[in-house]
Motif scaffolding. Structure first.
Motif, short mmCIF file in Angstrom:
data_model
loop_
_atom_site.label_atom_id
_atom_site.label_comp_id
_atom_site.label_asym_id
_atom_site.label_seq_id
_atom_site.Cartn_x
_atom_site.Cartn_y
_atom_site.Cartn_z
N GLY A 73 3.76 16.84 1.68
CA GLY A 73 4.72 16.63 0.60
C GLY A 73 5.94 15.86 1.08
O GLY A 73 6.39 14.91 0.44
N ARG A 74 6.47 16.26 2.24
CA ARG A 74 7.65 15.57 2.78
C ARG A 74 7.28 14.14 3.18
O ARG A 74 8.07 13.20 3.00
N ASP A 75 6.06 13.98 3.68
CA ASP A 75 5.60 12.64 4.06
C ASP A 75 5.54 11.73 2.82
O ASP A 75 6.00 10.59 2.84
N PHE A 76 4.99 12.27 1.71
CA PHE A 76 4.94 11.48 0.46
C PHE A 76 6.38 11.15 0.02
O PHE A 76 6.65 10.02 -0.40
N ALA A 77 7.25 12.15 0.09
CA ALA A 77 8.63 11.93 -0.38
C ALA A 77 9.28 10.80 0.41
O ALA A 77 9.99 9.96 -0.16
N GLY A 78 9.02 10.77 1.71
CA GLY A 78 9.60 9.71 2.54
C GLY A 78 8.93 8.38 2.28
O GLY A 78 9.59 7.36 2.06
N ARG A 79 7.61 8.40 2.26
CA ARG A 79 6.83 7.17 2.08
C ARG A 79 7.18 6.47 0.77
O ARG A 79 7.21 5.24 0.70
N PHE A 80 7.44 7.27 -0.29
CA PHE A 80 7.71 6.66 -1.59
C PHE A 80 9.20 6.68 -1.93
O PHE A 80 9.59 6.63 -3.10
N ASP A 81 10.00 6.79 -0.87
CA ASP A 81 11.44 6.61 -1.00
C ASP A 81 12.09 7.62 -1.95
O ASP A 81 12.97 7.26 -2.75
N ARG A 82 11.65 8.87 -1.88
CA ARG A 82 12.26 9.93 -2.68
C ARG A 82 12.59 11.10 -1.73
O ARG A 82 12.11 12.22 -1.92
N PRO A 83 13.44 10.86 -0.71
CA PRO A 83 13.66 11.90 0.30
C PRO A 83 14.21 13.21 -0.27
O PRO A 83 13.97 14.27 0.29
#
Ligand code: NDP
Length: 376
Positions: free
Chosen positions: A75-85
């Protein structure tokens, strides 16, 4: 003006004008300056979610607002990857807490099919709108139950039928149903690929998948066939194949071929396969022309060929390439935010399940099965 659903259009005897690409482009071309966007959380961060999340970033009326996953690190990886930290990441255990989260308006369910109904229900109860991957549920009974709940809760439930938002597909449907070349006589639609996933994947577990190749890859050709015919088939036959030597196909079919007869006499053939080399095409036989979509339902890049008049002449209609997912998200968002009607209704999801179930039964019983209506 409220938009009309696909089923309403078809029931009304849709014309070329009604089914033109301009109709489906409307949501994406809306002037949305100054209007708020629908905030969507992606649920189930697997292969398709990765693709869909990236395309969500291109939507105008919807935005990426959170994640639900069994793996917090992913989940955190997705948040970072898609620029939604700062985006919230929920677990499935926490899912019901979405009710109190005002940063999220809706969810896009990218879960195994057998979990669609459960999470759609929980999301609706939490007050969220639901965009649900195909098929809408594992059974038509589940799909009807969730559809009724959405109505009761005044929330939008929409099957994520991205193919409807294809300009090439709309151009084909417009010509097929427009009458210029006579009546539709035959439809032939095939989609499949060699299944590469290992044993143990949810796609081979009937409880999580609903069925095999038919439920996984069949919905694209089934919905395309229904849209072209303008109704549900009256009756169907089917033959399925498995491979006793491959444990993946011990409980689900790896290939299914069908024959459908429609109330107006049109006849459809087709298949869904995890065995043959890449196929994705549909042919429509009219009285005075044929049309071929090939590829028929990729996420982007369909091609439409027409043969009419001179038998030797084949024309490729050069249509603008349109990215289906942002258009789908925009239509969903516009309807959810305004209380309007999206182009693809929940009843569309029930209709496909009614056909999938009839095909599965026809194959299991080696018989002709009469198809029940959407209302059951
Ligand atoms: P994946 O197996 O790649 O991903 C499914 C995800 O669901 C997992 O990664 C996991 O995410 C979550 N999950 C929760 N519970 C389970 C469970 N018990 N078993 C397995 N996964 C679980 O599948 P896809 O992404 O290919 O498919 C997901 C959905 O998208 C399906 O409904 C499928 O039909 C649809 N789809 C649609 C396509 C289209 O073109 N419209 C194309 C491909 C698929 P996490 O680890 O985050 O919890």
């Amino acid at each position: 003006m409220r938009r009309r659903s696909v089923l309403q259009l078809l029931a009304a005897g849709a014309t070329a004008a009604v089914l033109s690409p301009a109709t489906s482009a409307r949501a994406s071309t809306a002037n949305d300056s100054g209007r708020r966007k629908l905030r969507i959380a992606i649920v189930g961060l697997g292969g398709y979610a990765r693709y869909a999340t990236e395309r969500l970033l291109a939507a105008r009326r919807a935005e990426l607002a959170g994640f639900v996953t069994g793996d917090a690190a992913k989940g955190r990886d997705f948040a970072g990857r898609f620029d939604r930290p700062q985006a919230p990441v929920y677990s499935y255990e926490d899912f019901d807490r979405l009710a109190a989260d005002e940063r999220i308006d809706a969810v896009h369910l990218c879960l195994p099919v057998g979990l669609h109904a459960e999470y759609a229900e929980r999301a609706l109860v939490a007050g969220k709108h639901v965009l649900c991957e195909k098929p809408l549920a594992a059974t038509s009974a589940e799909a009807r139950r969730v559809t009724a709940l959405a109505r009761e809760r005044s929330r939008l439930l929409m099957p994520a039928y991205r193919a409807w938002y294809s300009g090439a597909l709309q151009a084909a449907l417009g010509r097929v149903r427009g009458g210029e070349w006579g009546r539709l006589v035959a439809i032939d639609a095939h989609k499949g690929f060699p299944m590469a996933l290992p044993a143990g994947d949810w796609r081979f577990d009937p409880a999580l998948a609903g069925g095999g190749a038919l439920f996984d890859i069949g919905p694209y050709s089934v919905q395309l066939t229904r849209w072209a015919a303008g109704s549900l088939p009256a009756r169907v036959r089917a033959i399925r194949r498995s491979d006793p030597g491959d444990p993946r196909f011990a409980r689900v079919e790896s290939h299914l071929a069908w024959l459908m007869e429609f109330p107006d006499g049109a006849i459809a053939t087709g298949s869904a396969s995890w065995r043959y080399h890449l196929q994705n095409h549909a042919r429509f036989g009219l009285e005075r022309a044929w049309l071929r979509l090939e590829p028929a339902t990729p996420g982007i890049g369909e091609r439409l060929f027409v043969g009419a008049g001179d038998p030797a002449r084949v024309e490729e209609l050069l249509l603008p390439i349109q990215d289906q997912l942002p258009r789908m998200y925009d239509d969903f968002a516009e309807a959810a935010l305004t209380g309007g009607t999206p182009q693809v209704s929940a009843e569309e999801g029930i209709a496909d399940l009614v056909v999938l179930e009839a095909l599965a039964r026809a194959a299991a019983e080696d018989s002709t099965v009469e198809v029940q209506g959407v209302t059951g």
